[in-house]
Structures are given as C-alpha cells and as structure tokens.
Write a protein that holds these residues in place. Sequence first.
Motif, PDB file in Angstrom:
ATOM      1  N   ASP A 353       0.488  -0.826  -0.320  1.00  0.00           N
ATOM      2  CA  ASP A 353      -0.099   0.018  -0.311  1.00  0.00           C
ATOM      3  C   ASP A 353       0.848   1.098  -0.109  1.00  0.00           C
ATOM      4  O   ASP A 353       2.265   1.246   0.651  1.00  0.00           O
ATOM      5  CB  ASP A 353      -0.968  -0.143   1.395  1.00  0.00           C
ATOM      6  CG  ASP A 353      -1.931   0.910   1.473  1.00  0.00           C
ATOM      7  OD1 ASP A 353      -3.070   1.517   0.594  1.00  0.00           O
ATOM      8  OD2 ASP A 353      -0.874   2.152   2.665  1.00  0.00           O
ATOM      9  N   HIS A 354       0.300   2.732  -0.789  1.00  0.00           N
ATOM     10  CA  HIS A 354       1.117   3.430  -0.342  1.00  0.00           C
ATOM     11  C   HIS A 354       0.026   4.130   0.732  1.00  0.00           C
ATOM     12  O   HIS A 354      -0.554   4.226   0.942  1.00  0.00           O
ATOM     13  CB  HIS A 354       0.359   4.297  -1.489  1.00  0.00           C
ATOM     14  CG  HIS A 354       0.493   4.310  -2.885  1.00  0.00           C
ATOM     15  ND1 HIS A 354       0.454   3.398  -3.504  1.00  0.00           N
ATOM     16  CD2 HIS A 354       1.929   4.504  -3.782  1.00  0.00           C
ATOM     17  CE1 HIS A 354       0.991   2.416  -4.181  1.00  0.00           C
ATOM     18  NE2 HIS A 354       1.984   3.568  -4.652  1.00  0.00           N
ATOM     19  N   VAL A 355       1.384   4.519   1.652  1.00  0.00           N
ATOM     20  CA  VAL A 355       0.605   5.241   2.732  1.00  0.00           C
ATOM     21  C   VAL A 355       0.824   6.424   2.525  1.00  0.00           C
ATOM     22  O   VAL A 355      -0.944   6.840   2.357  1.00  0.00           O
ATOM     23  CB  VAL A 355       2.316   6.073   3.836  1.00  0.00           C
ATOM     24  CG1 VAL A 355       2.033   6.713   5.270  1.00  0.00           C
ATOM     25  CG2 VAL A 355       2.963   4.507   4.274  1.00  0.00           C
ATOM     26  N   TRP A 385     -10.266   8.530   8.232  1.00  0.00           N
ATOM     27  CA  TRP A 385      -9.001   7.885   8.317  1.00  0.00           C
ATOM     28  C   TRP A 385      -7.859   8.454   7.242  1.00  0.00           C
ATOM     29  O   TRP A 385      -7.859   9.264   6.331  1.00  0.00           O
ATOM     30  CB  TRP A 385      -8.854   7.098   7.909  1.00  0.00           C
ATOM     31  CG  TRP A 385      -9.807   5.796   8.942  1.00  0.00           C
ATOM     32  CD1 TRP A 385     -11.355   5.530   8.968  1.00  0.00           C
ATOM     33  CD2 TRP A 385      -9.216   4.904   9.846  1.00  0.00           C
ATOM     34  NE1 TRP A 385     -11.384   4.483   9.839  1.00  0.00           N
ATOM     35  CE2 TRP A 385     -10.253   4.141  10.475  1.00  0.00           C
ATOM     36  CE3 TRP A 385      -8.419   4.301   9.992  1.00  0.00           C
ATOM     37  CZ2 TRP A 385     -10.081   3.350  11.207  1.00  0.00           C
ATOM     38  CZ3 TRP A 385      -7.575   3.647  10.958  1.00  0.00           C
ATOM     39  CH2 TRP A 385      -8.840   3.051  11.783  1.00  0.00           C
ATOM     40  N   SER A 386      -6.189   8.803   7.850  1.00  0.00           N
ATOM     41  CA  SER A 386      -5.625   9.365   6.959  1.00  0.00           C
ATOM     42  C   SER A 386      -4.028   8.789   7.826  1.00  0.00           C
ATOM     43  O   SER A 386      -3.631   8.703   8.422  1.00  0.00           O
ATOM     44  CB  SER A 386      -5.333  10.859   6.708  1.00  0.00           C
ATOM     45  OG  SER A 386      -5.207  11.579   8.975  1.00  0.00           O
ATOM     46  N   GLN A 387      -2.826   9.353   6.552  1.00  0.00           N
ATOM     47  CA  GLN A 387      -1.376   8.554   7.520  1.00  0.00           C
ATOM     48  C   GLN A 387      -0.866   9.671   6.871  1.00  0.00           C
ATOM     49  O   GLN A 387      -0.932   9.649   5.664  1.00  0.00           O
ATOM     50  CB  GLN A 387      -1.184   7.255   6.211  1.00  0.00           C
ATOM     51  CG  GLN A 387      -2.043   5.537   7.490  1.00  0.00           C
ATOM     52  CD  GLN A 387      -1.835   4.689   7.404  1.00  0.00           C
ATOM     53  OE1 GLN A 387      -1.730   4.208   5.925  1.00  0.00           O
ATOM     54  NE2 GLN A 387      -2.027   3.713   7.448  1.00  0.00           N
ATOM     55  N   LYS A 388       0.967   9.338   7.151  1.00  0.00           N
ATOM     56  CA  LYS A 388       1.635  10.028   6.965  1.00  0.00           C
ATOM     57  C   LYS A 388       2.950   9.154   7.204  1.00  0.00           C
ATOM     58  O   LYS A 388       2.798   8.922   8.743  1.00  0.00           O
ATOM     59  CB  LYS A 388       2.050  11.892   7.663  1.00  0.00           C
ATOM     60  CG  LYS A 388       1.108  11.850   8.769  1.00  0.00           C
ATOM     61  CD  LYS A 388       2.087  13.063   9.471  1.00  0.00           C
ATOM     62  CE  LYS A 388       2.159  13.304  10.906  1.00  0.00           C
ATOM     63  NZ  LYS A 388       2.154  14.662  11.252  1.00  0.00           N
ATOM     64  N   VAL A 389       3.999   9.636   6.861  1.00  0.00           N
ATOM     65  CA  VAL A 389       5.753   8.984   7.004  1.00  0.00           C
ATOM     66  C   VAL A 389       5.881   9.675   8.615  1.00  0.00           C
ATOM     67  O   VAL A 389       6.087  10.622   8.000  1.00  0.00           O
ATOM     68  CB  VAL A 389       5.852   8.672   5.860  1.00  0.00           C
ATOM     69  CG1 VAL A 389       7.312   8.440   5.927  1.00  0.00           C
ATOM     70  CG2 VAL A 389       5.277   7.755   4.582  1.00  0.00           C
ATOM     71  N   ALA A 390       6.668   9.070   9.112  1.00  0.00           N
ATOM     72  CA  ALA A 390       7.200   9.298  10.131  1.00  0.00           C
ATOM     73  C   ALA A 390       8.540   9.009  10.013  1.00  0.00           C
ATOM     74  O   ALA A 390       9.149   7.815   9.147  1.00  0.00           O
ATOM     75  CB  ALA A 390       6.721   9.398  11.692  1.00  0.00           C
ATOM     76  N   GLU A 391       9.311   9.256  11.325  1.00  0.00           N
ATOM     77  CA  GLU A 391      10.585   8.029  11.188  1.00  0.00           C
ATOM     78  C   GLU A 391      11.073   7.952  12.797  1.00  0.00           C
ATOM     79  O   GLU A 391      10.889   9.491  14.060  1.00  0.00           O
ATOM     80  CB  GLU A 391      12.279   9.170  11.170  1.00  0.00           C
ATOM     81  CG  GLU A 391      13.151   7.849  10.654  1.00  0.00           C
ATOM     82  CD  GLU A 391      14.649   8.701   9.806  1.00  0.00           C
ATOM     83  OE1 GLU A 391      15.416   9.124  10.886  1.00  0.00           O
ATOM     84  OE2 GLU A 391      14.123   9.036   8.792  1.00  0.00           O
TER      85      GLU A 391
END
Length: 536
Positions: A353-355, A385-391
């Motif tokens: 899936d794409h984040v 719903w939503s998503q984002k890339v983190a570290e």
Amino acid sequence: MILPGASDTASSVSRQVQSEWVDLLGELEAVKNTVTATQGRLVVALEEATKADEARQSIRAERRGRGVPSQVGSAMQASPHAGAVFLGTARVWVTGMPHTFDALRTGVLSAWRATLMVRETSHLSAEDRARIDEEICGPAGRAALVRMGTKRLVARVKELAAQLDVHACVKRNAKAVSERCVSVRPAPDLMVYLTALVPMRQGVQAYAQLKAHADATKAAGDERGAGQIMADTLIERVTGRDPGHADDVPVTINLLVSDQTLLAGGDQPAVVLEGAAAGAGTVPGPLVRNLVAHGLDADAAWLRAIYVDPRGRLLATTSTSRFHPQGLAQLLRARGQGICGTSWCDAPIRHLDHVVPHAEGGATSLVNGQGLCVRCNHAKQAPGWSQKVAEVDGRHAVETTMPTGHTSVSVAPTPPVPVTPTAGVYASTGSQSSGLVRGPDLVSEPVPVREPDPVRDEVPDGAGQPAPAWTPAVGVSGPPPGRIPRSRYSIGCHTGRDRGAIAYRPPRNTGPGRRPPRHTRPADLSWAHPPGAHTR
C-alpha cells in the motif's frame, strides 16, 4: 482487605487473610466480566454512531463501519481481526441475547462462556437463539448455569439446538465439511504448524495409518521417536519423496541477515521469511548458518539474501509506476518481516500500500510504501482516516489518524546490524538497545576504502578478533589458495571466539532406506560482491 506483599511468607499469613484473598479473587473475576460487558456495549454503540455518520455522507451500506474493527483493536491493544470478532460477538449479546448479556454484566457468566453461547447458536434463527438464551441464562436457569461446566454448557446448547431446528444443525455440518482446508503458521524454533481441517472420519483414519506405520518402523529397530516417524512419513508421502528423505524438499530461503552474521561468524540474529507469509521470525545466527549449509549439502535450497546499509535501512530505488515493482515489493515485505504494519496486527502481508495515496501524489517508493493485511488496507480507506510517513529512532514509521482524532504510530522492526566499512576493513557495528547504529559507529559520509580480498585479507569477527574472510565449517578444509570461497566453505558455523565454535555436521543417513542426497546440479553460491554493493 490485606493484599499480599513482597515480604509475606507462608508463616506470616493467617487463615482468615487467605480466606479474604479467595473472596477477592472471585470478586475481581466478576468485575472482569462486568468490564467485558461494558466494553461490548461501547463497541456496539460506536459502530451504530459511525454507520449513522457515514449514512449522512451517502456512503454505500456495505462500506459503512468497516473502519470500526481497527479502532476497537487499537483501543484494546489487539489486532483488527480480534477487534472484529469482539464487535460481532458483542453485537449478538446486545441485540439478540439479552439474558446472556445480563449474566455477563452481573458477573455470573465469563466472557469465554458467553462467547460460546454465541458461537453454538450462530446457525439458528433469531427466534430459536432467543429461546436458548432464555432457557439457559434466563431467571429460571440462572442457578443451574452457575454450577454448569463449560463442556456441559456447550452440550446443553447443542441439545436444545437439535430439538428446535434439526435441519439447521445438518446444514451447519455440511457447511463445515465444505470448509475443509490445509493451513500453515509459524511455530517457535524455526518450525511450522501444518494443520489439516478435515472431516472427523478422514482425520482419524489418516492418523491411525501414520501411527500404525510408526509402530511397525520402531519395531524394526528405528531409533526415532513415534512422533518423529509420523511427521517424516507425512512429509515423504505428501511430497512424493523416498522413505528416509523427508529433508530433501526443495525450498527457497528468504533470509534477512547482515553480512557479518552470514559470512564472518557474527552473533547478530537473522530473520527468515519462509513460505508462509507471516514468516518464521528471528532465529540465532549460528542456526541460520547451519540451515544454509545444510541446504547446500542436500542441493535442496536456494538463498535470497537482503542486506541493509550502515544505518540499518533496506536499499531500494523510487519507481514511477502505479504499482510496486517486484523488487520493491520484496523489500517492503522484508522490511515488515512478513507481518502487517498496523500496530497490534499479526496478520501476514497481503497488500502493498501507499502510505500517502497515489491519487494524492504519493510516490511509489520504499519510503511511501508499507505492507498491510487486507482488513487494515480497507480500513484506512474509510472516511476520516489518514496516514503520513514518520521516522522513529531512524526506522521507518507510519502515523495513522482515526476519525475520532486518536493516533497510532507503527514502527518497522529493527533489521539485522550490518558491517560498517572503517579504516579499510569491515567491522561489526555492534548492537544497541534499539538495534540501530548511532553516534561514532555511524559512517555518515562515504569513506574511500579498499575492498578486502575474500581469500587473503583478515577482518574482525563478532568478538573483535582477527579472522579470515572465510570461516570454513569444522572439519572441512577451505578452498585452494587464490580461489574465492564458495558454497558452504564460506559459511562460518561459529559464534564469537569467547563462546567457542559450533560444529556443522551434515545430516546422518540413519534409518532404513536412507542414502546420501543426489546432487542434480553443483551447489554454487558466491558471497563476493562488487565495491559499494549491499544487496542481493
């Protein structure tokens, strides 16, 4: 109430206090059941409110509420599947079995026994289910319910169900036969559970045949245990192998491992992603080296190794395609070690899936990619719903925001620690609390180094001591001078020097009919790689 303390001894606790402890245990159990009932009412109310909101947004009826199980699982620190199961059970308690729900709420019925009430009446109509609910958990049957064991409770429910609707019971049995299947799931210590769900008469017959064969083989002098003989016979008959050759099954080993562990005797564990999508999990380094060496000896294994860079990150390139290419897909599965990236979810990866969705400009890349199960991928597409890339600590992470505003962060597992090039040779970066390379161990800029000669040069081993670039198995001579080590000659079956060597021994040819494995092609696996390359 006097609670037990760390300094209490058997002689310091009176009989009265022990009696109070027993009473407290019973009260706490009743409280647990009451809490479960309260949670059940909450999740049903949450689902009803969510569906009402989505109905006002003109969401199709079959799509409404599909994100609720993930919210429930996250709140209860369980997988989305477990959240869906609890939601479905609670829905029946609240709407279809009021007496069972009341018995659970008052602490008379445990959560498991209340779940069995739902499961054993799932094939009945709403009217018949309500009758059984009143018969067993109603006011007239409450006294008998308290004294009834779990098996007796299930038997009583089945008895009433057969009296009310025998045709439904027959249809349920026929449906169960149609759901026969074979599944595999990981087990500890690099084992798997191979499970067959078959009709009772077939399963009993198959077991009896294997047991009879094991008894006859042991009577002939075989030193293996009866269980071992049955397992080996099952594999031999299913795969069509000759007797005594259960180990000679071709298999591809998908290995996520640092080069230090595989080649130089390092102690860092590896991750094996075998045929099952969920993988086999983390295994010790010496066991991995023995596994690979055994496969090469039997000419029955192929190795696909994936390495990481000095930061502990998998390497890949960004793609401009809509779907993840095969190489990038393999890296996404390896980064998640075969398990869905959602917190608390233990399901195998099924969707890549794409984040950030592709339709919103998300790139088809390793950073913007994640491996999810089917349920979690569909849940994140629900409204709100939503998503984002983190570290997090240098590792890939995804932050998920739910419709209620709650957030959860899922972090990729720690990969094996790679070898860091320093001072012209390769040295182990060592392990830290998070498994990542930090501080002075991190080589942040490229350092011009000379690639070590795999035959003549020496590199430090896992204990920091000089060791040859190849470490042959115990009792096996190395390659001739000037020749690059290949096959199992280059696989070091050793731990650090402070722990001694672990000898690799090829499998013994024991038992009737066993013979050395047949080599249909030469085992050739070179570990040498060009300068700067970190992936295979």
